[in-house]
Design a protein around this motif. Structure first.
Motif, PDB file in Angstrom:
ATOM      1  N   GLU A 109       0.839  -1.209   0.000  1.00 30.92           N
ATOM      2  CA  GLU A 109       0.000   0.000   0.000  1.00 30.92           C
ATOM      3  C   GLU A 109       0.869   1.253   0.000  1.00 30.92           C
ATOM      4  O   GLU A 109       1.939   1.277   0.619  1.00 30.92           O
ATOM      5  CB  GLU A 109      -0.915  -0.014   1.230  1.00 30.92           C
ATOM      6  N   GLU A 110       0.398   2.267  -0.714  1.00 29.95           N
ATOM      7  CA  GLU A 110       1.160   3.510  -0.837  1.00 29.95           C
ATOM      8  C   GLU A 110       1.577   4.082   0.512  1.00 29.95           C
ATOM      9  O   GLU A 110       2.696   4.574   0.672  1.00 29.95           O
ATOM     10  CB  GLU A 110       0.311   4.545  -1.585  1.00 29.95           C
ATOM     11  N   GLY A 111       0.698   4.016   1.502  1.00 30.69           N
ATOM     12  CA  GLY A 111       0.964   4.638   2.793  1.00 30.69           C
ATOM     13  C   GLY A 111       2.144   4.038   3.528  1.00 30.69           C
ATOM     14  O   GLY A 111       2.738   4.704   4.379  1.00 30.69           O
ATOM     15  N   TRP A 112       2.483   2.787   3.243  1.00 29.38           N
ATOM     16  CA  TRP A 112       3.654   2.180   3.890  1.00 29.38           C
ATOM     17  C   TRP A 112       4.748   1.796   2.911  1.00 29.38           C
ATOM     18  O   TRP A 112       5.687   1.079   3.227  1.00 29.38           O
ATOM     19  CB  TRP A 112       3.281   0.995   4.778  1.00 29.38           C
ATOM     20  N   LEU A 113       4.671   2.361   1.707  1.00 30.52           N
ATOM     21  CA  LEU A 113       5.702   2.089   0.723  1.00 30.52           C
ATOM     22  C   LEU A 113       7.051   2.661   1.159  1.00 30.52           C
ATOM     23  O   LEU A 113       8.107   2.077   0.876  1.00 30.52           O
ATOM     24  CB  LEU A 113       5.292   2.676  -0.631  1.00 30.52           C
TER      25      LEU A 113
END
Length: 450
Positions: A109-113
């Motif tokens: 997910e982008e938020g934890w990339l």
């Protein structure tokens, strides 16, 4: 059919849209290994292979798995789906720390990339499997997001999250604000201060809350900033951030005026709050459409309410302008015993024609340019949202979206630093100053000193 998983969204016919896109994006001579035919490069060898894949939330891949297995009879897909992106983050990093357990393909997910980029050597460099030949398929910032500091590309882009406003047309009509998509877009056009002012009008007219809870609104506000929880250089950007504190105070004032329904994130009273009039507006990236629909269906059944009496719609407007919330990637684990076949499957799942089908199944808006253009040109009405042409609306909302840099603890700050502080605001146990102080304390405990 070799896979099984409970479906969480209603699926819609996609044949016409997929056929149009296939005509636009491919020709009859396309090499089977490039994704058009669906076969993996080694499928012709006949070796029986099982590929494992972990996703989260609602990806809309169920029918695509079956299609790929039909195209590749020697491939069996074993999917795992985790309920939320936050829990998927925990699962992924737990397995990375343990040194084992990652599936062949892992959705990121982008938020934890940003955090993944610190351990990106756990995933293969997809340049070794031809992803550079597809670089122009995606919007440029999506491809760039999946590139680690060493230039390795570790993810095939799936969706992006341009946002519009979902709203209860029946409730806004009764409040005198308007109900058609055009009326609502005109009424809400403006900045966040204006959005909250319209909410105060709604509250005065109905006595009810304007939005579900502060967490999603805050997430949208922060995502619109040029720099969010981190600067573009990767430095923490919270404690002395005057812009962020001003926005926090603006939201706190709205909460103090009763605009938040103080809902529990991802629960909404078992979905009943989507149908009983608890709130009237909702922050909506494309992937959230399926979440609303499935929760409303469950809530209506539990409450004994007919969905015929509930009017959800989707407006081409968002406070403050363009915003992106979310978006994911498919990465191939270094521990996979079938890297080539896993890369072929991830490649195929993220091709434009598959992204159109994924959107129709789950509302996840494509990151590939051809798929975006297809949905804009040939919008499919979404029945639950009053036949709104959601693909066309999201294509409009995607204009001007620029990816914000996400640092290693971005999702932790959103969920575990500001999450409790915003809950305290919603529940009336803290004012703006106290809630901000709580967030800063949690920031220092969980991020700065961790």
């Amino acid at each position: 059919m070799k896979w099984s998983r409970t479906r969480s969204a209603k699926f819609f016919a996609v044949g016409a849209a997929a056929a149009l896109l296939l005509a636009a994006c491919g020709d009859g001579d396309e090499d089977p290994g490039t994704g058009g035919g669906g076969e993996s490069p080694s499928a012709g060898g006949g070796e029986e292979i099982t590929l494992t894949i972990t996703t989260f939330g609602t990806f809309g891949y169920e029918d695509l798995y079956a299609e790929y297995e039909e195209l590749n009879p020697n491939i069996t897909i074993e999917p795992t789906n985790i309920d939320t992106g936050g829990n998927a983050r925990t699962d992924t990093f737990t397995k990375i720390a343990a040194g084992s357990g990652l599936t062949d393909i892992v959705a990121l997910e982008e938020g934890w990339l940003g955090a993944i980029m610190e351990v990106s050597d756990n995933f293969v460099d997809l340049r070794d499997y031809g992803i550079e030949d597809r670089a122009s398929d995606w919007v440029d910032w999506k491809y760039a997001q999946a590139t680690d500091p060493d230039g390795r590309v570790i993810g095939y882009g799936t969706d992006i999250g341009p946002e519009g406003i979902c709203y209860r047309a029946d409730l806004l009509r009764e409040a005198g604000i308007g109900s058609t998509r055009e009326e609502v877009a005109e009424a809400l056009e403006g900045d966040w201060a204006h959005f909250f002012e319209v909410g105060r009008q709604y509250k005065e007219a109905t006595g009810k809350a304007w939005f579900d809870h502060s967490g999603f609104v805050w997430n949208a506000i922060v995502n619109q900033m040029d720099e969010g929880y981190y600067t573009a250089d990767g430095e923490l950007n919270v404690e002395n951030n005057a812009e962020m504190r001003e926005a926090f105070d603006l939201l706190a004032d709205a909460v103090a005026d009763g605009l938040s329904a103080a809902q529990a994130a991802w629960d909404w009273n078992g979905g009943q709050s989507f149908v009983d009039g608890t709130f009237a507006t909702f922050m909506c990236p494309g992937w959230m459409l399926g979440v609303i629909e499935s929760n409303a269906e469950a809530g209506a059944e539990a409450a004994g309410i007919s969905l015929d009496d509930v009017e959800w719609d989707f407006a081409d407007v968002f406070p403050g302008g363009a915003a992106n919330w979310g978006g994911s990637f498919l990465a191939v684990s270094e521990s996979s015993q079938h890297k080539e076949e896993a890369a072929a499957l991830a490649d195929w799942l993220t091709r434009p024609e598959q992204q159109v089908k994924q959107f129709q199944a789950a509302g996840t808006f494509p990151s590939t340019i051809a798929a975006q253009e297809e949905l804009a040109a040939n919008p499919t009405p979404r029945p639950f949202f009053n036949d709104a042409p959601v693909g066309q609306i999201l294509a409009n909302r995607a204009q001007g979206v620029v990816a914000q840099f996400k640092g290693p603890d971005d999702s932790v700050i959103q969920e575990n630093v500001f999450g409790p502080a915003l809950q305290a605001l919603d529940q009336g146990t803290a004012d703006a100053d106290a809630a901000w102080a709580q967030a800063i304390q949690l920031l220092n405990e969980l991020v700065v000193n961790n």
